[in-house]
Design a protein around this motif. Structure first.
Motif, short mmCIF file in Angstrom:
data_model
loop_
_atom_site.label_atom_id
_atom_site.label_comp_id
_atom_site.label_asym_id
_atom_site.label_seq_id
_atom_site.Cartn_x
_atom_site.Cartn_y
_atom_site.Cartn_z
N UNK A 99 -28.62 -31.37 0.27
CA UNK A 99 -28.04 -32.15 1.36
C UNK A 99 -28.88 -33.37 1.70
N UNK A 100 -30.18 -33.30 1.37
CA UNK A 100 -31.04 -34.44 1.63
C UNK A 100 -30.83 -35.61 0.68
N UNK A 101 -30.08 -35.37 -0.40
CA UNK A 101 -29.78 -36.45 -1.35
C UNK A 101 -28.27 -36.53 -1.59
N UNK A 102 -27.50 -36.92 -0.59
CA UNK A 102 -26.04 -37.01 -0.76
C UNK A 102 -25.62 -38.08 -1.76
N UNK A 103 -26.55 -38.96 -2.11
CA UNK A 103 -26.24 -40.02 -3.07
C UNK A 103 -26.20 -39.53 -4.51
N UNK A 104 -26.71 -38.31 -4.75
CA UNK A 104 -26.72 -37.77 -6.11
C UNK A 104 -25.49 -36.88 -6.30
N UNK A 105 -24.63 -37.29 -7.23
CA UNK A 105 -23.36 -36.59 -7.41
C UNK A 105 -23.54 -35.26 -8.15
N UNK A 110 -35.49 -28.31 -10.84
CA UNK A 110 -36.36 -28.02 -11.98
C UNK A 110 -37.24 -26.83 -11.60
N UNK A 111 -37.22 -25.80 -12.42
CA UNK A 111 -37.96 -24.59 -12.10
C UNK A 111 -38.53 -23.97 -13.36
N UNK A 148 -43.04 -31.84 -15.29
CA UNK A 148 -42.93 -33.27 -14.96
C UNK A 148 -41.92 -33.95 -15.86
N UNK A 149 -41.92 -33.59 -17.15
CA UNK A 149 -41.00 -34.22 -18.11
C UNK A 149 -39.55 -33.87 -17.82
N UNK A 150 -39.32 -32.72 -17.16
CA UNK A 150 -37.95 -32.29 -16.89
C UNK A 150 -37.35 -32.97 -15.66
N UNK A 151 -38.17 -33.60 -14.84
CA UNK A 151 -37.67 -34.27 -13.64
C UNK A 151 -36.96 -35.56 -14.04
N UNK A 152 -35.76 -35.76 -13.51
CA UNK A 152 -35.04 -37.00 -13.78
C UNK A 152 -34.45 -37.55 -12.49
N UNK A 153 -33.60 -38.57 -12.62
CA UNK A 153 -33.07 -39.24 -11.44
C UNK A 153 -32.09 -38.38 -10.65
N UNK A 154 -31.68 -37.24 -11.21
CA UNK A 154 -30.76 -36.34 -10.50
C UNK A 154 -31.46 -35.11 -9.92
N UNK A 155 -32.77 -35.03 -10.08
CA UNK A 155 -33.52 -33.88 -9.57
C UNK A 155 -33.70 -34.00 -8.05
N UNK A 156 -33.38 -32.94 -7.34
CA UNK A 156 -33.54 -32.93 -5.89
C UNK A 156 -34.63 -31.97 -5.43
N UNK A 157 -35.07 -31.06 -6.32
CA UNK A 157 -36.08 -30.09 -5.93
C UNK A 157 -36.81 -29.59 -7.17
N UNK A 158 -38.13 -29.43 -7.02
CA UNK A 158 -38.96 -28.81 -8.05
C UNK A 158 -39.55 -27.53 -7.43
N UNK A 185 -39.42 -36.57 -5.19
CA UNK A 185 -38.60 -35.36 -5.18
C UNK A 185 -39.29 -34.28 -4.35
N UNK A 186 -38.52 -33.47 -3.67
CA UNK A 186 -39.07 -32.37 -2.88
C UNK A 186 -39.67 -31.31 -3.79
N UNK A 187 -40.62 -30.56 -3.22
CA UNK A 187 -41.31 -29.50 -3.96
C UNK A 187 -41.35 -28.24 -3.11
N UNK A 188 -40.78 -27.14 -3.65
CA UNK A 188 -40.76 -25.87 -2.94
C UNK A 188 -41.70 -24.87 -3.60
N UNK A 189 -42.50 -24.20 -2.80
CA UNK A 189 -43.36 -23.12 -3.28
C UNK A 189 -42.77 -21.79 -2.83
N UNK A 190 -42.37 -20.98 -3.80
CA UNK A 190 -41.86 -19.64 -3.50
C UNK A 190 -43.06 -18.71 -3.35
N UNK A 191 -43.50 -18.56 -2.11
CA UNK A 191 -44.61 -17.65 -1.79
C UNK A 191 -44.08 -16.43 -1.06
#
Length: 467
Positions: A99-105, A110-111, A148-158, A185-191
């Protein structure tokens, strides 16, 4: 009333034990006297209150803010929400990022391939593409360069794990977060598992890499209180670095004639019971109490790991950083699924995990404070179970059965084919399971993941039918 409770106790008789450290998956036991009774009393006091409206039940608002603050003190601050569990926390992290990137269709996340399945569930529910990146084949840690290589212009979360469930290892959060930040891009830590215990391990002298908001680029963290905070299920906290990042998982609707519905989580109506129970447990155990529990857990996991390594024919996968251990066989002389059955007969539950990428079939152990003091008994029974499995020999899936499984298509699986597979596995249907599962697990191991998912969903559907 007493008759109903007696019936409930009878129903529970066949369940796995939830106390005493003999169920090494699914449950977390502090071993502290009186905690269950305290939690039950607190739950009863607030179970009828509804978390849907904090202005109607301000006590729940106060308790939720207290729980979030407690999590923030361990993980570096932030704002947050209390959820029903780790899966909901992970779902909301993905939703907020989308929702934070409504511009990305066509957004993607990336996980690492070891990330919890909750993120694949989030991708499925929210129509986000999951980009799964293989991990280091020996350490099972995420590869920062590959991430890092997997992140592209459509990535919203790592995403990174602290630790991963399968092997109990921490991903290298700092370089992954730096790569995410460099791309905006946002980064989430699953702790969810480690968030409440790893900070205490660090205080006990364990070398624990940074993974919280002290790492630049980390934007959200999930931590479950019903794991190593030893609260009743289900209570988790999703923290965001600031309120703006959190806004995307809030929901409001005034487009109907009733009250304006406002939700901070996926749920609307929420019992205050779990919240109050968690609040009471946290206040009772306290910081020094949790340090003591972490010390007991660390001692138990260290002794169990060393003991596993001393048993001929098994080894630990990777270098576990936390409270989780995955052990595998070093030889084809016996079957780990048989070891699991033998342990079950000796009163222990260890969780079979199927092979995935470089990770072979293994047995998962979740070690808690309640395991302290019973390490020798566990290791003795594990050694005896390995010996019994070695004497029994490998589980063999007959060639015609393996061929039948190989020919199944998960997209077109019919009821007749599923019934045939049940018959081949020695099951009659109706949801009844044999006491020993090695043969069935060996059969499932022959199936690729997509087929295994479909087969188990079909079986699950057969369990949930009215009697």
């Amino acid at each position: 009333m007493s008759d109903v409770l007696a019936q409930l106790r009878a129903l529970r008789a066949d369940d796995l034990p939830t106390h005493g450290g003999r169920t090494l998956a699914y449950v977390y036991d502090s071993g502290l006297e009186g905690i269950d009774e305290l939690a039950a009393a607190a739950h009863a006091l607030a179970s009828s209150a509804n978390g849907l409206d904090p202005t109607a039940f301000p006590s729940l608002l106060r308790m939720e803010n207290d729980l979030v603050a407690a999590a923030g003190r361990l993980l570096g601050g932030g704002v947050g929400s209390v959820t029903s569990g780790g899966t909901e926390s992970c779902l909301l992290a993905v939703l907020a990022a989308r929702e934070g990137r409504p511009d990305i269709a066509q957004p993607n996340i990336v996980l690492p391939s070891t990330a919890h399945a909750a993120f694949h569930k989030a991708a499925h529910l929210f129509r986000v593409r999951a980009v799964s990146v293989p991990v280091d084949p020996e350490t099972f840690r995420a590869d920062p360069g590959a991430m890092a290589a997997a992140i592209d212009e459509e990535t919203v979360l790592v995403v990174a794990s602290a630790p991963s469930y399968g092997h109990g290892v921490l991903d290298p959060v700092e370089p992954i977060a730096a790569a995410a930040a460099a791309h905006g891009v946002r980064m989430h830590v699953d702790a969810c598992i480690g968030g409440w215990v790893l900070p205490y391990f660090r205080r006990l002298g364990r070398d624990v890499p940074a993974f919280g908001f002290d790492v630049e680029g980390v934007t959200s963290i999930s931590v479950d209180l019903h794991k190593y905070a030893y609260c009743p299920k289900g209570v988790s906290v999703l923290l965001h670095r600031d309120a703006e990042l959190r806004r995307g998982h809030y929901f409001a609707s005034a487009r109907w004639p009733g009250y304006t519905m406002l939700n901070t989580t996926i749920q609307s109506t929420r019992s205050g019971g779990p919240l109050a129970a968690a609040w009471a447990v946290l206040r009772t155990i306290g910081d020094e109490g949790y340090l003591g529990l972490a010390e007991r857990t660390l001692a138990a996991v260290t002794e169990i790991r060393e003991g596993v390594e001393a048993i001929d024919g098994v080894r630990v996968l990777g270098e576990p950083d936390s409270t989780l251990i995955a052990l595998t066989a070093t030889t084809g002389e016996f079957d780990l699924f048989t070891v699991a059955d033998e342990m079950r007969e000796r009163g222990w539950y260890v969780q079979p995990q199927f092979a995935h990428e470089s990770s072979p079939v293994n047995l998962h152990l979740t070690v808690t404070a309640a395991n302290r003091g019973s390490e020798a008994a566990f290791l003795g029974d594990l050694s005896a179970s390995v010996a019994a499995a070695r004497a029994a020999g490998p589980v063999i899936v007959e060639g015609n059965v393996a061929a039948f499984v190989a020919a199944l298509d998960p997209q077109t699986l019919t009821g007749e084919q599923f019934a045939g597979l049940l018959a081949a596995a020695g099951l009659t249907g109706g949801g009844a399971l044999p006491t020993r599962m090695a043969g069935i697990n060996a059969l499932l191991a022959e199936a690729p993941p997509a087929l295994r998912e479909r087969l188990l969903l079909e079986f699950l559907g057969g369990l949930y039918l009215p009697s």
